[in-house]
Write a protein that holds these residues in place. Sequence first.
Motif, PDB file in Angstrom:
ATOM      1  N   LYS A  55       0.830  -1.200   0.000  1.00 22.95           N
ATOM      2  CA  LYS A  55       0.000   0.000   0.000  1.00 22.95           C
ATOM      3  C   LYS A  55       0.865   1.250   0.000  1.00 22.95           C
ATOM      4  CE  LYS A  55      -3.855   2.149   2.546  1.00 22.95           C
ATOM      5  NZ  LYS A  55      -4.761   2.015   3.710  1.00 22.95           N
ATOM      6  N   ALA A  56       0.509   2.189  -0.854  1.00 18.25           N
ATOM      7  CA  ALA A  56       1.154   3.507  -0.891  1.00 18.25           C
ATOM      8  C   ALA A  56       0.083   4.555  -0.652  1.00 18.25           C
ATOM      9  CB  ALA A  56       1.842   3.739  -2.220  1.00 18.25           C
ATOM     10  N   GLN A  57       0.309   5.413   0.333  1.00 19.40           N
ATOM     11  CA  GLN A  57      -0.685   6.418   0.693  1.00 19.40           C
ATOM     12  C   GLN A  57      -0.034   7.785   0.806  1.00 19.40           C
ATOM     13  OE1 GLN A  57      -3.942   5.633   3.557  1.00 19.40           O
ATOM     14  NE2 GLN A  57      -3.042   7.211   4.835  1.00 19.40           N
ATOM     15  N   ALA A  58      -0.744   8.795   0.359  1.00 18.79           N
ATOM     16  CA  ALA A  58      -0.271  10.175   0.464  1.00 18.79           C
ATOM     17  C   ALA A  58      -1.409  11.037   0.998  1.00 18.79           C
ATOM     18  CB  ALA A  58       0.195  10.706  -0.881  1.00 18.79           C
ATOM     19  N   GLY A  59      -1.075  11.954   1.875  1.00 17.21           N
ATOM     20  CA  GLY A  59      -2.082  12.836   2.442  1.00 17.21           C
ATOM     21  C   GLY A  59      -1.549  14.249   2.591  1.00 17.21           C
ATOM     22  N   LEU A  60      -2.439  15.201   2.516  1.00 16.19           N
ATOM     23  CA  LEU A  60      -2.086  16.614   2.664  1.00 16.19           C
ATOM     24  C   LEU A  60      -3.017  17.249   3.680  1.00 16.19           C
ATOM     25  CD1 LEU A  60      -0.652  19.278   1.719  1.00 16.19           C
ATOM     26  CD2 LEU A  60      -2.484  19.485   0.018  1.00 16.19           C
ATOM     27  N   GLU A  61      -2.425  17.988   4.589  1.00 16.97           N
ATOM     28  CA  GLU A  61      -3.207  18.834   5.480  1.00 16.97           C
ATOM     29  C   GLU A  61      -2.852  20.280   5.165  1.00 16.97           C
ATOM     30  OE1 GLU A  61      -4.412  19.268  10.133  1.00 16.97           O
ATOM     31  OE2 GLU A  61      -2.364  18.654   9.699  1.00 16.97           O
ATOM     32  N   PHE A  62      -3.839  21.022   4.709  1.00 19.59           N
ATOM     33  CA  PHE A  62      -3.603  22.403   4.286  1.00 19.59           C
ATOM     34  C   PHE A  62      -4.621  23.306   4.952  1.00 19.59           C
ATOM     35  CE2 PHE A  62      -4.813  25.995   1.639  1.00 19.59           C
ATOM     36  CZ  PHE A  62      -3.580  26.591   1.379  1.00 19.59           C
ATOM     37  N   TYR A  63      -4.152  24.431   5.443  1.00 21.49           N
ATOM     38  CA  TYR A  63      -5.081  25.420   5.973  1.00 21.49           C
ATOM     39  C   TYR A  63      -4.600  26.818   5.615  1.00 21.49           C
ATOM     40  CZ  TYR A  63      -1.757  26.440   9.754  1.00 21.49           C
ATOM     41  OH  TYR A  63      -0.645  26.809  10.465  1.00 21.49           O
ATOM     42  N   ASP A  64      -5.547  27.707   5.511  1.00 23.82           N
ATOM     43  CA  ASP A  64      -5.262  29.117   5.256  1.00 23.82           C
ATOM     44  C   ASP A  64      -6.103  29.904   6.253  1.00 23.82           C
ATOM     45  OD1 ASP A  64      -4.007  30.794   2.695  1.00 23.82           O
ATOM     46  OD2 ASP A  64      -5.501  31.874   3.864  1.00 23.82           O
ATOM     47  N   PHE A  65      -5.437  30.456   7.250  1.00 21.49           N
ATOM     48  CA  PHE A  65      -6.120  31.115   8.358  1.00 21.49           C
ATOM     49  C   PHE A  65      -5.903  32.624   8.278  1.00 21.49           C
ATOM     50  CE2 PHE A  65      -6.224  32.617  12.815  1.00 21.49           C
ATOM     51  CZ  PHE A  65      -7.509  32.207  13.156  1.00 21.49           C
ATOM     52  N   ARG A  66      -6.988  33.375   8.372  1.00 19.71           N
ATOM     53  CA  ARG A  66      -6.931  34.831   8.316  1.00 19.71           C
ATOM     54  C   ARG A  66      -7.613  35.405   9.551  1.00 19.71           C
ATOM     55  NH1 ARG A  66      -9.946  38.846   3.912  1.00 19.71           N
ATOM     56  NH2 ARG A  66      -9.610  40.783   5.076  1.00 19.71           N
ATOM     57  N   GLU A  67      -6.974  36.336  10.184  1.00 12.83           N
ATOM     58  CA  GLU A  67      -7.586  37.007  11.320  1.00 12.83           C
ATOM     59  C   GLU A  67      -7.431  38.513  11.160  1.00 12.83           C
ATOM     60  OE1 GLU A  67      -5.722  35.934  14.990  1.00 12.83           O
ATOM     61  OE2 GLU A  67      -3.748  35.701  14.075  1.00 12.83           O
ATOM     62  N   SER A  68      -8.449  39.233  11.580  1.00  9.30           N
ATOM     63  CA  SER A  68      -8.433  40.684  11.441  1.00  9.30           C
ATOM     64  C   SER A  68      -8.978  41.323  12.701  1.00  9.30           C
ATOM     65  CB  SER A  68      -9.259  41.127  10.228  1.00  9.30           C
ATOM     66  OG  SER A  68     -10.618  40.772  10.397  1.00  9.30           O
ATOM     67  N   SER A  69      -8.501  42.512  12.970  1.00  9.06           N
ATOM     68  CA  SER A  69      -8.966  43.287  14.116  1.00  9.06           C
ATOM     69  C   SER A  69      -9.203  44.714  13.647  1.00  9.06           C
ATOM     70  CB  SER A  69      -7.922  43.254  15.237  1.00  9.06           C
ATOM     71  OG  SER A  69      -8.303  44.089  16.303  1.00  9.06           O
ATOM     72  N   VAL A  70     -10.366  45.251  13.988  1.00 10.91           N
ATOM     73  CA  VAL A  70     -10.742  46.592  13.527  1.00 10.91           C
ATOM     74  C   VAL A  70     -11.311  47.402  14.682  1.00 10.91           C
ATOM     75  CG1 VAL A  70     -12.285  47.906  12.031  1.00 10.91           C
ATOM     76  CG2 VAL A  70     -11.227  45.818  11.174  1.00 10.91           C
ATOM     77  N   ARG A  71     -10.807  48.603  14.848  1.00 14.51           N
ATOM     78  CA  ARG A  71     -11.435  49.590  15.726  1.00 14.51           C
ATOM     79  C   ARG A  71     -12.009  50.667  14.830  1.00 14.51           C
ATOM     80  NH1 ARG A  71      -7.210  52.022  19.038  1.00 14.51           N
ATOM     81  NH2 ARG A  71      -7.025  53.604  17.414  1.00 14.51           N
ATOM     82  N   LEU A  72     -13.319  50.767  14.803  1.00 16.54           N
ATOM     83  CA  LEU A  72     -13.967  51.705  13.892  1.00 16.54           C
ATOM     84  C   LEU A  72     -13.631  53.149  14.266  1.00 16.54           C
ATOM     85  CD1 LEU A  72     -17.525  50.138  13.491  1.00 16.54           C
ATOM     86  CD2 LEU A  72     -15.582  49.979  11.925  1.00 16.54           C
ATOM     87  N   PRO A  73     -13.462  54.009  13.274  1.00 20.35           N
ATOM     88  CA  PRO A  73     -13.212  55.436  13.546  1.00 20.35           C
ATOM     89  C   PRO A  73     -14.348  56.103  14.311  1.00 20.35           C
ATOM     90  CG  PRO A  73     -12.624  54.890  11.292  1.00 20.35           C
ATOM     91  CD  PRO A  73     -13.329  53.696  11.847  1.00 20.35           C
ATOM     92  N   SER A  74     -15.551  55.542  14.222  1.00 22.79           N
ATOM     93  CA  SER A  74     -16.698  56.124  14.919  1.00 22.79           C
ATOM     94  C   SER A  74     -16.754  55.743  16.386  1.00 22.79           C
ATOM     95  CB  SER A  74     -17.999  55.685  14.236  1.00 22.79           C
ATOM     96  OG  SER A  74     -18.120  54.275  14.287  1.00 22.79           O
ATOM     97  N   PHE A  75     -15.867  54.879  16.841  1.00 26.78           N
ATOM     98  CA  PHE A  75     -15.841  54.487  18.247  1.00 26.78           C
ATOM     99  C   PHE A  75     -15.509  55.718  19.087  1.00 26.78           C
ATOM    100  CE2 PHE A  75     -13.127  52.634  21.776  1.00 26.78           C
ATOM    101  CZ  PHE A  75     -14.220  52.255  22.555  1.00 26.78           C
ATOM    102  N   ILE A  76     -16.401  56.057  20.003  1.00 32.78           N
ATOM    103  CA  ILE A  76     -16.250  57.315  20.724  1.00 32.78           C
ATOM    104  C   ILE A  76     -15.053  57.304  21.674  1.00 32.78           C
ATOM    105  CG2 ILE A  76     -18.705  57.829  20.551  1.00 32.78           C
ATOM    106  CD1 ILE A  76     -18.982  56.985  23.483  1.00 32.78           C
ATOM    107  N   GLY A  77     -14.548  56.125  21.991  1.00 35.52           N
ATOM    108  CA  GLY A  77     -13.371  56.058  22.837  1.00 35.52           C
ATOM    109  C   GLY A  77     -12.096  56.431  22.107  1.00 35.52           C
ATOM    110  N   SER A  78     -12.147  56.463  20.781  1.00 32.55           N
ATOM    111  CA  SER A  78     -10.988  56.882  19.982  1.00 32.55           C
ATOM    112  C   SER A  78     -11.512  57.462  18.675  1.00 32.55           C
ATOM    113  CB  SER A  78     -10.069  55.689  19.715  1.00 32.55           C
ATOM    114  OG  SER A  78      -8.920  56.077  19.003  1.00 32.55           O
ATOM    115  N   LEU A  79     -12.260  58.528  18.789  1.00 26.91           N
ATOM    116  CA  LEU A  79     -12.988  59.089  17.663  1.00 26.91           C
ATOM    117  C   LEU A  79     -12.036  59.555  16.557  1.00 26.91           C
ATOM    118  CD1 LEU A  79     -15.957  59.598  16.959  1.00 26.91           C
ATOM    119  CD2 LEU A  79     -15.666  61.943  17.805  1.00 26.91           C
ATOM    120  N   ASN A  80     -12.390  59.156  15.305  1.00 27.45           N
ATOM    121  CA  ASN A  80     -11.606  59.504  14.115  1.00 27.45           C
ATOM    122  C   ASN A  80     -10.165  58.978  14.167  1.00 27.45           C
ATOM    123  OD1 ASN A  80     -13.710  60.911  12.806  1.00 27.45           O
ATOM    124  ND2 ASN A  80     -13.300  62.737  14.060  1.00 27.45           N
TER     125      ASN A  80
END
Length: 988
Positions: free
Chosen positions: A447-472
Amino acid sequence: MRKLVTLFFNVLLFAVLQVNAQTKTVTGKVTDSKDGTPLAGVSITVKGAAGTVTQPDGSFKIVVPTTAKSLNISSVGYTRQDVSIPASGVVNANLVREDSNLDEVIVIGYGTAKKKTDVTGSAVQVSGERVQDRPTANVLDALQGQVPGLQVYNSSGEPSSTPSVRLNGVGSLGASSTPLYIMDGVPIDAGTVLSLNPEDFESVTVLRDASATSIYGSRAANGVIYFTTKKGKVNRSQISLNTQYGVSNLVKPTLDMFNGFMNTKQLTDFWVATGYQTQAQVNNLLSIYNADTKWYKTYYRENVPTTQVDLNISGGGGKTTYYVSGSYFDQEGLAFRSGYKRYTLRTNVTTTVNDWFQMGINMFGGYDERQTNPYGTNSTNRGLALLAAPFYSPNDPSGRPYPNLIPGWARYNPEYLANTNRGNSNNLQFNPSGYIQLSPLKGLTIKAQAGLEFYDFRESSVRLPSFIGSLNNGAVSEGFTRGSTKTFTNTAEYKFSFKNRHNFTALAGQEFIQSATTAFAGSSTGQTDDRLITISAGPTNFSASSSRTEYAFLSYFGRLNYNLDSKYFLDLSVRNDQSSRFGRDLRGATFYSAGFMWKATKERFLSNISWLNDLNVKATIGTSGNSSIGNYQALATVGSSLYNAGTTFGISSAGNPLLSWETQRQINLGISGTIFNRLNFDIEYYDRKTSNMLVSVPYAFTSGFSSITSNVGSLSNRGINANLNYAIIKKKDASLNTYVNLGYTTQKITELFQGKQFYIIPNTGVSWAVGQPVSYFYPIFSGINPATGNPEWFRPNADPNLIVQTNKDPRNVTTAFNTNALQQNTGIKRYAPLTGGFGLSGSYKQFSFNADFSFASGKYMINNDRYFFENPNQFPGFNQSVTVLDYWKQPGDVARFPRYGVQFTQFDSRLIENASFIRLKNLTVAYNVAKDVLARTKTITGARFFVTFRNIWTLTNYTGPDPEVDTNVSLGANPNTSQVAFGLGLQF
């Protein structure tokens, strides 16, 4: 001439008669043994003759030599049969489906599957039915309490969280103790399990001892969890649709804690009594703020939904089987912007090209979206939000939530905060594997076996300009991580017998694993418009980074299985691994195992004992390795930085060229069997010793490095795993079964490093001490002096080398608190010695139920929340637990807390709580519609209605939000949730 012609025809007729006398025609029909369905495409062969296949009605005709004694009948998905040819020449065969013997066949490693009763090693199989229909994303959650010795804890109520898993104790003080995960013969990362669909699993097998795991060598020191996915069945086409909808809420122990805070009257009365505020100040405050808020209802939602839909199509024809599935899972968390959404697609195809060539391909793809609420630990925006005074209100006078800032409390509306400070991630998962299998000779499988484990992970963080704690002044960051692991495995297995008594299976193999991970990230600030929140739109604080890491394994292995009369079994295995993670001359290690099993009930002197149905005795010994550390810790590496606008280089890690494998030696002794055809038992003792542990050894900062990973010390884990199953009722229309399993472990550190007898791990409250288990090291609280109202602590032994010995001398106490001066061994274990589960299942006609409980005994945890919730003079103006009302007021009082003005709670042994628990993990009640009712539809062959409850009952004395959290210090945990889900399953 006429005589010559007559002579020729006579000779020809004689030859034809002679040929016919040497062959004969055999006819018959092949059907399914379970339902009598005719089977088409079944292979019919016999030595010395051309083969044939059955017709659509299951019939066949084959010409065979007169010397032929039997026909070989085989089909994908069915057990091969050798059927004797009767004098009549008519053969009718009933083939048995392979899945009907699922509980008797088990995958333990490379090569073909084995009968469960022939497995020498310690392996426990959990059927796919036990892990399906659960209202949770991760299949590991369903294993909690199902396998003796397997500890599964869910440390968070986040839908995308991954449980912690340990098998037979903690195997290492420095490297990972997580088991090796295998899916259909290909290793996968622990994080990948979250991306998989539990409905696709035929079974989950847990390999616990060295005889079962040593063939995997590297990374198998902590056990192996093997996932087998579903395959189609020939002539058994089926469409299955399963859907469920449920809701989640806080579990009762969490609600008890959240409701255990002072209301407005209690808090203001306490302030007046202690002199923190006068009655006039309180009256003035209550004239402005007069609510009585239960703040957990603001920070945690109720009845949040979970939706699951699974569709799979399976079947096969001729010599090809298929299984195709798709699923959708969507679960929201109780905290705002907490949730997990997943889409999966799987295709498994297997085909037998001819009698000696088989091939198959498994394709899995998944995409998920994750949101995690980040406001735990020390954040008063959720984790410590119960500090909010109850007289403040999250709603305006009209009853509507304040849109952003909550008056008085001075914190943001949690929904507003989550929506303006967003954190999102998504993952693309792809796991294809394929194999070709040759059988050129009888008994030989290549028996000959081949396997692939592939992942593409994306993470993002956003502080909106309208947030009154840090406006604009918005902020954006994005990161991408891409990883791929390629596995190539080649094996040759040969089965043969000698004198029909000596049965051998020899296996030789080679495996190569190569993994690479790349990542890059960027960020900026200063965005001014919510509609344009990209990195390029931020004019300030630009940053960018990238990285790449790789590792590889090269392995050679072999195994020999032998049994005598299927009574005495001997298994031997050896594996050599080369790892890129270690020093150049120390990359290789060889691991071995030996296992013996005796089927005692096959002995003549036990064969006549009617109540003893089965008795097996096992003994195994073997070694395995652990390489779960960083990829370059053996190397002295150089890093770059900027200085005066120029690039500079410097040594970033010391490296260790002597770094090599952490190894484990494990011995198992076990006995299993069946009594009265009702009671199944399996009991084993194990002795597991880890040596050359991969530990980050501390060094003086003057060396330039605070620690260097080295091979040091040793650790011992000994224990017992036990499983009992009893069939209380076994009738045609009714059944009732119960089970209990447990794993008990005693841990002891037998050697440390640098000649040390103990080492206190900074800022953890945990210590390692030779001769003892991993234990909590904290100042030990003596009590409140009833005469003075002052807190007192036991002084540790004066000799610093003896602080590992607990001192609780009531004559040797102090009122002066100092963490470093007072810390000593509390005698409390960090890890629970006893874990397990028990349950009950049954059925009556169309109704069925299943209840599974899990438990942990001797589990302790530092409840860091109490430092904030039981410290009114340290956190004045904030709400507190009602427990603080029990404080010393006058001489003679026996109180929980000292007099006001003295710090109520310190970081001492009072915070170390018993977090033992019993939890009703799963309760499912189902109704299966009768077959005669479904027959009227002519399309639906099965219908099942069910309701499932998860975590609906918990018994614990722990006063924190969740006893199941797997950590030494718990602070601001996002607690586990309870679910109720209603489902419908249809088969067509």
